[in-house]
Design a protein around this motif. Structure first.
Motif, short mmCIF file in Angstrom:
data_model
loop_
_atom_site.label_atom_id
_atom_site.label_comp_id
_atom_site.label_asym_id
_atom_site.label_seq_id
_atom_site.Cartn_x
_atom_site.Cartn_y
_atom_site.Cartn_z
N CYS A 69 -2.23 3.22 -13.60
CA CYS A 69 -1.22 3.07 -12.54
C CYS A 69 -1.55 3.97 -11.36
O CYS A 69 -1.39 3.58 -10.20
N LEU A 70 -2.04 5.18 -11.65
CA LEU A 70 -2.44 6.11 -10.60
C LEU A 70 -3.57 5.52 -9.77
O LEU A 70 -3.61 5.67 -8.54
N PHE A 71 -4.47 4.81 -10.42
CA PHE A 71 -5.60 4.17 -9.76
C PHE A 71 -5.12 3.15 -8.73
O PHE A 71 -5.60 3.10 -7.60
N TYR A 72 -4.12 2.35 -9.09
CA TYR A 72 -3.61 1.33 -8.19
C TYR A 72 -2.69 1.92 -7.12
O TYR A 72 -2.64 1.41 -5.99
N VAL A 73 -1.96 2.97 -7.46
CA VAL A 73 -1.05 3.59 -6.49
C VAL A 73 -1.82 4.17 -5.30
O VAL A 73 -1.29 4.24 -4.18
N ASN A 74 -3.08 4.56 -5.51
CA ASN A 74 -3.88 5.12 -4.43
C ASN A 74 -3.94 4.18 -3.23
O ASN A 74 -3.97 4.63 -2.08
N SER A 75 -3.95 2.89 -3.48
CA SER A 75 -4.00 1.91 -2.39
C SER A 75 -2.75 1.93 -1.53
O SER A 75 -2.77 1.51 -0.38
N CYS A 76 -1.66 2.44 -2.10
CA CYS A 76 -0.40 2.53 -1.37
C CYS A 76 -0.29 3.85 -0.61
O CYS A 76 0.43 3.94 0.39
N LEU A 77 -1.01 4.87 -1.06
CA LEU A 77 -0.86 6.20 -0.47
C LEU A 77 -1.58 6.34 0.86
O LEU A 77 -1.12 7.10 1.73
N ASN A 78 -2.70 5.65 1.04
CA ASN A 78 -3.48 5.83 2.27
C ASN A 78 -2.68 5.58 3.55
O ASN A 78 -2.71 6.41 4.47
N PRO A 79 -1.94 4.46 3.67
CA PRO A 79 -1.14 4.27 4.89
C PRO A 79 -0.08 5.35 5.09
O PRO A 79 0.26 5.69 6.23
N LEU A 80 0.47 5.88 3.99
CA LEU A 80 1.45 6.95 4.11
C LEU A 80 0.81 8.21 4.68
O LEU A 80 1.45 8.95 5.45
N ILE A 81 -0.44 8.44 4.32
CA ILE A 81 -1.17 9.59 4.87
C ILE A 81 -1.39 9.39 6.37
O ILE A 81 -1.23 10.32 7.16
N TYR A 82 -1.75 8.17 6.77
CA TYR A 82 -1.94 7.88 8.20
C TYR A 82 -0.64 8.12 8.96
O TYR A 82 -0.64 8.70 10.06
N ALA A 83 0.47 7.65 8.39
CA ALA A 83 1.77 7.80 9.05
C ALA A 83 2.13 9.27 9.23
O ALA A 83 2.79 9.65 10.20
N PHE A 84 1.69 10.10 8.30
CA PHE A 84 2.02 11.52 8.35
C PHE A 84 1.12 12.28 9.34
O PHE A 84 1.58 13.16 10.06
N PHE A 85 -0.15 11.90 9.39
CA PHE A 85 -1.11 12.65 10.21
C PHE A 85 -1.41 12.01 11.56
O PHE A 85 -1.75 12.72 12.51
N TYR A 86 -1.35 10.69 11.64
CA TYR A 86 -1.78 10.01 12.87
C TYR A 86 -0.57 9.56 13.71
O TYR A 86 0.21 8.73 13.28
N ARG A 87 -0.50 10.10 14.92
CA ARG A 87 0.58 9.69 15.82
C ARG A 87 0.39 8.24 16.24
O ARG A 87 1.37 7.51 16.41
N TRP A 88 -0.87 7.80 16.41
CA TRP A 88 -1.11 6.43 16.85
C TRP A 88 -0.58 5.41 15.85
O TRP A 88 -0.11 4.34 16.24
N PHE A 89 -0.63 5.75 14.56
CA PHE A 89 -0.12 4.80 13.56
C PHE A 89 1.40 4.72 13.62
O PHE A 89 1.98 3.63 13.51
N ARG A 90 2.05 5.84 13.83
CA ARG A 90 3.51 5.83 13.98
C ARG A 90 3.91 5.05 15.22
O ARG A 90 4.90 4.29 15.20
N ASN A 91 3.16 5.21 16.30
CA ASN A 91 3.44 4.45 17.52
C ASN A 91 3.24 2.95 17.30
O ASN A 91 4.02 2.12 17.79
N CYS A 92 2.20 2.60 16.55
CA CYS A 92 1.94 1.19 16.27
C CYS A 92 3.05 0.58 15.44
O CYS A 92 3.47 -0.57 15.69
N ILE A 93 3.53 1.32 14.45
CA ILE A 93 4.62 0.81 13.63
C ILE A 93 5.86 0.52 14.48
O ILE A 93 6.52 -0.51 14.32
N ARG A 94 6.15 1.44 15.40
CA ARG A 94 7.31 1.25 16.28
C ARG A 94 7.14 0.01 17.16
O ARG A 94 8.07 -0.78 17.33
N VAL A 95 5.93 -0.19 17.68
CA VAL A 95 5.67 -1.35 18.54
C VAL A 95 5.74 -2.64 17.74
O VAL A 95 6.28 -3.65 18.22
N ILE A 96 5.24 -2.63 16.52
CA ILE A 96 5.25 -3.84 15.69
C ILE A 96 6.66 -4.18 15.24
O ILE A 96 7.10 -5.33 15.31
N VAL A 97 7.39 -3.18 14.77
CA VAL A 97 8.74 -3.42 14.25
C VAL A 97 9.68 -3.90 15.35
O VAL A 97 10.54 -4.77 15.13
N THR A 98 9.53 -3.37 16.55
CA THR A 98 10.39 -3.77 17.67
C THR A 98 9.90 -5.03 18.37
O THR A 98 10.45 -5.42 19.41
#
Length: 349
Positions: free
Chosen positions: A306-335
């Motif tokens: 399960c840990l092996f498969y969960v890793n595929s879910c963690l990467n985008p969360l890391i981007y959201a935490f460290f990368y401002r551009w990804f947070r900006n993209c999410i806001r643009v896409i959601v709106t």
């Protein structure tokens, strides 16, 4: 003949579920009640079933949605079309498909496969390809950061978008060819290793299993660790140089190259991705490499799978935490601002 590494993990999960059953195996229902040669389903309390299905389904949906956001962001906005982000795009694509394939893993939880022997073989081949492509992309990310930090003058000329596209394409083609070759017998004769109707088993011979472990685990992990150890040493040295306040700059010192803060930040962020990746992948392979006696370690094997498969879910969360551009993209896409004309040219950095 040896069972596939990933197949061992799947069996371990099923064994764990058997341990959680409240009924005996004699009380289990058949996958195909009209056939005596049918496999038996795994019976367990309704509350346990709901918990398992909800957990795995949530992980699957979250993995698909988050990685889809990464794919849309990097593909749509031209400002994000950089060599490093193209590697992140490849990683997001592989993780996206891993999330989709978890649906088939959920089907297997009850111990029954209803989609036919050929689909069973196809499922495991794609599972091997996507997870191997994810590991291969991690190697490319490590090489990218190593060159960027250790050889900053060469990076703009040596690491270009076209070269990265070629490397990513070659990585995916090698993964596809390699695993199709290893599992060709299962495609030619689907279901030949099943012991009952409704079972989904993929088998490799001894040497194919060794090749899989070397190429999918030991080799890539060794390269990743060596590159990031070297990168860490150089990054620490550069950080000390940037903190030093030297007023008298000699001619030799004036031409000395230091790594940009942005490169160090990218290396640190992707280093977190790689470390979490190794934490998720290494336990899985270590447990499944212990041998065929999965009953003894069913709980631990199921957990690391399960840990092996969960890793595929963690990467985008890391981007959201460290990368401002990804947070900006999410806001643009959601709106839905992404639908506006000229949104591709938007400066989301």
């Amino acid at each position: 003949m040896t069972m596939s590494i990933r197949q061992k993990g799947d069996k371990a999960l099923q064994l764990l579920l058997i341990e959680m059953m409240s009924t005996t195996s004699e009380e289990a229902e058949l996958c195909f009640p009209q056939l005596n040669s049918s496999c038996r389903t795994i019976m367990r309390p309704h509350s346990v079933s709901m918990l398992i299905y909800f957990t795995l389904s949530s992980i699957s949906v979250l993995t698909v949605v988050l990685n889809l956001l990464v794919i849309i962001s990097i593909s749509h906005f031209k400002k994000l079309h950089t060599p490093t982000n193209l590697l992140l795009l490849s990683l997001a694509v592989s993780d996206f498909f891993v999330g989709l394939l978890m649906v088939f893993q959920i089907i297997l939880i009850d111990g029954c496969w209803f989609l036919g022997d050929l689909m069973c073989a196809v499922y495991f081949i794609f599972d091997h390809i996507f997870t191997s492509a994810s590991i291969g992309t991690m190697v490319l990310i490590s090489i990218d950061r190593y060159v960027a930090v250790c050889y900053p003058l060469l990076y703009p000329t040596k690491v270009t978008q076209n070269r990265v596209k070629v490397c990513v394409s070659v990585c995916w083609m090698i993964c596809a060819f390699f695993h199709c070759l290893l599992l060709k017998d299962n495609i030619k004769h689907p279901g030949r290793y099943n012991t009952c109707l409704g079972e989904c088993v993929v088998i490799k011979d001894y040497y194919a299993g060794i090749a899989d472990v070397l190429c999918s685990f030991i080799g890539p992990v060794t390269v990743i660790v060596i590159l990031y150890v070297r990168l860490f040493v150089v990054a620490v040295s550069q950080a000390r140089a940037m903190r030093s306040h030297i007023k008298d700059v000699t001619l030799q010192g004036s031409v000395r190259v230091t790594v940009k803060k942005s490169e160090l930040k990218a290396a640190r962020t992707l280093g977190v991705v790689v470390v979490i990746f190794l934490m998720c992948v290494c336990p899985y392979f270590c447990v499944t490499l212990k041998g065929d006696d999965a009953v003894v370690s069913a709980s631990s094997a199921a957990f690391v799978m399960c840990l092996f498969y969960v890793n595929s879910c963690l990467n985008p969360l890391i981007y959201a935490f460290f990368y401002r551009w990804f947070r900006n993209c999410i806001r643009v896409i959601v709106t839905l601002q992404i639908l506006k004309p000229g949104s591709r040219e938007a400066n989301i950095l």
